[in-house]
Scaffold this active site. Sequence first.
Site, PDB file in Angstrom:
ATOM      1  N   LYS A   1       0.811  -1.224   0.000  1.00 16.55           N
ATOM      2  CA  LYS A   1       0.000   0.000   0.000  1.00 16.55           C
ATOM      3  C   LYS A   1       0.842   1.269   0.000  1.00 16.55           C
ATOM      4  O   LYS A   1       0.297   2.373   0.115  1.00 16.55           O
ATOM      5  CB  LYS A   1      -0.955  -0.017   1.195  1.00 16.55           C
TER       6      LYS A   1
ATOM      7  N   ARG B   1      -8.070  -9.252  -9.252  1.00 17.82           N
ATOM      8  CA  ARG B   1      -6.667  -9.582  -9.023  1.00 17.82           C
ATOM      9  C   ARG B   1      -6.042  -9.910 -10.383  1.00 17.82           C
ATOM     10  O   ARG B   1      -6.464 -10.846 -11.063  1.00 17.82           O
ATOM     11  CB  ARG B   1      -6.548 -10.782  -8.080  1.00 17.82           C
TER      12      ARG B   1
ATOM     13  N   ASN C   1       0.797  -6.140  -4.887  1.00 19.37           N
ATOM     14  CA  ASN C   1       1.198  -7.182  -3.953  1.00 19.37           C
ATOM     15  C   ASN C   1       2.475  -7.863  -4.423  1.00 19.37           C
ATOM     16  O   ASN C   1       2.492  -8.520  -5.470  1.00 19.37           O
ATOM     17  CB  ASN C   1       0.078  -8.217  -3.816  1.00 19.37           C
TER      18      ASN C   1
END
Length: 319
Positions: A126, A211, A284
């Site tokens: 993040k 995703r 990620n």
Amino acid sequence: MSLVVAVQMDPLDAINIAGDSTFALMLSAQARGHRLFHYAPEDLNYSDGRVWTRAHPVSVQRVEGNHFRFEDPVSLDLGEEADVVLMRQDPPFDLGYITATHLLERIADRTLVVNDPANVRNAPEKVFVLDYAEFMPPTLVTRSLDEARAFLAKHGEIVIKPLHGNGGKAIFKVGSDGANLSSLIEVFNTAWREPHMVQAFLPSVAQGDKRIVLVDGEIAGAINRIPGEGEIRSNLAVGGSAAKAELTEREKQICAALGPELKKRGLLFVGIDVIGGEWLTEINVTSPTGIVAIDRFNGTDTAALIWQAIERRVAERAA
């Protein structure tokens, strides 16, 4: 090319083999003739420039309850005896995780570490994403209740989440009336010393949180994760459901912007999250997931793509 592969991960007996991406990578590596070793990050040791660990030679099979077999443990020198280290333990991205990246960085000139440990450390999910703010929803990083109140007044509804959280944990929506905002900030400030992420609530999350997996900077596939009834969180770990997905033009634009930088940083296996086909929320890099579901919907073999990229990198380093 047969490689010695050391897999740094959580205990194998606790994984869900039906959907675990690391297990899929291990199965694929084994099928390609690579030799596997398993160890936990807390078993890393350092002395005199060497990094070694107590590791189990391991074989895997897709049989629930009997999915792995350990041989007697050995002392494995990761800089001299391993060709590849897969850094695949789950977050939290805490000092233990960070220390493991520092230790593995010391052998990264001799052994390929996936993902590159220094860049994993420098690219929290993040925080790294803030480099691509043009693709993000309105975002505030703060510990201040006053700043959060001003942000809420501007955007109407907001979501608050830990800056280094994972798996959809501790994500809260606050409505326009601000009910519980002060209590949430108080709880977050007590639980975490770092700032928190506050974002404008995106109603399009009801359509899914996609995703998208990139392998060495290139799109490998995607799934759409749909929130469960009464939920805003779409993570599969908290009750979301997976659906087949195609990429929007905006998502392709996002991937094109990220791809070269991911490749340059040695972030070979990355999963990005995009809400409503347009809003990038996370990049990620620590232990991305989703490849099993992607392959189930698309008939692809993402694990093989990842190993092809790894083998290519190893060959390039040896040349």
